[in-house]
Design a protein around this motif. Structure first.
Motif, PDB file in Angstrom:
ATOM      1  N   GLU A 239     -10.090  18.890   0.670  1.00 32.14           N
ATOM      2  CA  GLU A 239      -9.156  19.935   0.260  1.00 32.14           C
ATOM      3  C   GLU A 239      -8.517  20.531   1.499  1.00 32.14           C
ATOM      4  N   SER A 240      -7.236  20.750   1.415  1.00 31.52           N
ATOM      5  CA  SER A 240      -6.548  21.326   2.571  1.00 31.52           C
ATOM      6  C   SER A 240      -5.236  21.926   2.098  1.00 31.52           C
ATOM      7  N   LYS A 241      -4.556  22.559   3.041  1.00 26.47           N
ATOM      8  CA  LYS A 241      -3.259  23.159   2.732  1.00 26.47           C
ATOM      9  C   LYS A 241      -2.321  22.081   2.198  1.00 26.47           C
ATOM     10  N   PRO A 242      -1.546  22.379   1.157  1.00 26.37           N
ATOM     11  CA  PRO A 242      -0.615  21.375   0.652  1.00 26.37           C
ATOM     12  C   PRO A 242       0.384  20.960   1.732  1.00 26.37           C
ATOM     13  N   LEU A 243       0.751  19.705   1.715  1.00 27.02           N
ATOM     14  CA  LEU A 243       1.741  19.206   2.665  1.00 27.02           C
ATOM     15  C   LEU A 243       3.108  19.201   1.993  1.00 27.02           C
ATOM     16  N   GLN A 244       4.139  19.270   2.780  1.00 28.83           N
ATOM     17  CA  GLN A 244       5.496  19.163   2.240  1.00 28.83           C
ATOM     18  C   GLN A 244       6.393  18.658   3.351  1.00 28.83           C
ATOM     19  N   GLY A 245       6.843  17.427   3.217  1.00 29.33           N
ATOM     20  CA  GLY A 245       7.755  16.932   4.236  1.00 29.33           C
ATOM     21  C   GLY A 245       7.824  15.417   4.253  1.00 29.33           C
ATOM     22  N   THR A 246       8.633  14.947   5.173  1.00 30.10           N
ATOM     23  CA  THR A 246       8.807  13.505   5.331  1.00 30.10           C
ATOM     24  C   THR A 246       7.865  13.017   6.428  1.00 30.10           C
ATOM     25  N   MET A 247       7.250  11.904   6.179  1.00 27.96           N
ATOM     26  CA  MET A 247       6.332  11.311   7.157  1.00 27.96           C
ATOM     27  C   MET A 247       7.115  10.841   8.384  1.00 27.96           C
ATOM     28  N   THR A 248       6.603  11.175   9.567  1.00 27.21           N
ATOM     29  CA  THR A 248       7.181  10.655  10.809  1.00 27.21           C
ATOM     30  C   THR A 248       6.154   9.738  11.450  1.00 27.21           C
ATOM     31  N   TYR A 249       6.477   8.468  11.511  1.00 26.33           N
ATOM     32  CA  TYR A 249       5.574   7.493  12.133  1.00 26.33           C
ATOM     33  C   TYR A 249       5.767   7.500  13.648  1.00 26.33           C
ATOM     34  N   ASP A 250       4.756   7.043  14.357  1.00 28.70           N
ATOM     35  CA  ASP A 250       4.894   6.853  15.804  1.00 28.70           C
ATOM     36  C   ASP A 250       6.050   5.879  16.067  1.00 28.70           C
ATOM     37  N   ALA A 251       6.708   6.086  17.201  1.00 30.21           N
ATOM     38  CA  ALA A 251       7.843   5.229  17.562  1.00 30.21           C
ATOM     39  C   ALA A 251       7.450   3.753  17.615  1.00 30.21           C
ATOM     40  N   ALA A 252       6.164   3.479  17.850  1.00 34.30           N
ATOM     41  CA  ALA A 252       5.695   2.092  17.909  1.00 34.30           C
ATOM     42  C   ALA A 252       5.998   1.320  16.624  1.00 34.30           C
ATOM     43  N   PHE A 253       6.124   2.036  15.511  1.00 33.72           N
ATOM     44  CA  PHE A 253       6.434   1.371  14.245  1.00 33.72           C
ATOM     45  C   PHE A 253       7.891   0.907  14.188  1.00 33.72           C
ATOM     46  N   GLY A 254       8.708   1.457  15.087  1.00 31.52           N
ATOM     47  CA  GLY A 254      10.107   1.030  15.119  1.00 31.52           C
ATOM     48  C   GLY A 254      10.904   1.447  13.901  1.00 31.52           C
ATOM     49  N   ILE A 255      10.512   2.575  13.312  1.00 32.33           N
ATOM     50  CA  ILE A 255      11.253   3.076  12.145  1.00 32.33           C
ATOM     51  C   ILE A 255      12.360   3.990  12.645  1.00 32.33           C
ATOM     52  N   GLU A 256      13.579   3.658  12.284  1.00 29.28           N
ATOM     53  CA  GLU A 256      14.732   4.460  12.783  1.00 29.28           C
ATOM     54  C   GLU A 256      14.751   5.811  12.103  1.00 29.28           C
TER      55      GLU A 256
END
Ligand SMILES: CC(C)(COP(=O)(O)OP(=O)(O)OC[C@H]1O[C@@H](n2cnc3c(N)ncnc32)[C@H](O)[C@@H]1OP(=O)(O)O)[C@@H](O)C(=O)NCCC(=O)NCCS
Length: 169
Positions: free
Chosen positions: A152-169
């Motif tokens: 259990e934890s604080k609710p999250l809200q947002g877009t996932m940001t992957y490490d640059a190593a994943f090469g996701i623009e």
């Protein structure tokens, strides 16, 4: 079978496990082994959550969790998971995922996120990530972008940001 954290002497065998597991995988970009090498050099790398499954001194499976962000929160990205073809369907993948979750909990992480098969990951408790407030940073079927609350934890809200190593623009 033992599950333990990877050490540099394992890297060559891990690369071979990844290469042969993804050679016949339903979804693969053929770059999973290079992704792992890049992630090891990144700030998102967590040696204690880069695990090998070993039997008779042979590495038969591998899992990596690295750090990612959802807004200000740090979450884990599960990628990749690979089991040698001749050892698949024998519980190795499941043991790696479960060990990873236990270690992640001990290290204080609250969520793990995975892009993968919605036939496989729900058995561990993964649900579509948007139901936990996590949006994908790319276009993907909602059912394949999954997350799990490890505790259990604080609710999250947002877009996932992957490490640059994943090469996701
Ligand atoms: C996917 C993979 C990691 C699963 O590992 P595994 O050791 O073969 O799986 P397990 O034996 O732990 O499977 C646990 C359960 O999930 C089921 N399962 C295994 N692979 C599955 C799949 N691809 N789809 C749906 N269910 C699957 C098993 O039947 C088993 O269920 P059961 O307990 O009712 O028999 C492995 O097959 C692999 O390396 N595949 C190629 C690489 C890949 O696709 N990785 C995943 C990227 S997201």
């Amino acid at each position: 079978m033992d599950i333990r954290g990877e050490v540099p002497q394992d890297y060559a065998a891990i690369q071979e496990v990844i290469r042969s597991a993804f050679a016949t995988a339903e979804y693969s970009d053929g770059n999973e082994a290079e992704l792992v090498a890049r992630l090891r050099r990144s700030d998102s790398y967590i040696p204690a959550l880069s695990l090998v499954a070993e039997e008779a001194e042979q590495i038969i499976g591998y899992i990596m969790f690295t750090k990612a962000n959802v807004g200000e929160a740090i979450v884990l990205a599960l990628a990749p998971l690979a089991v040698l073809p001749e050892y698949q369907q024998q519980g190795v993948g499941r043991a790696l995922v479960k060990s990873g979750h236990e270690i992640a909990l001990m290290l204080g992480y609250t969520h793990s996120v995975v892009l993968g098969s919605n036939q496989y990951y729900p058995q561990f408790g993964y649900v579509p990530a948007h139901t936990l407030g996590i949006e994908a940073p790319f276009v993907v079927p909602k059912e394949n972008f999954m997350a799990m609350a490890l505790r259990e934890s604080k609710p999250l809200q947002g877009t996932m940001t992957y490490d640059a190593a994943f090469g996701i623009e």
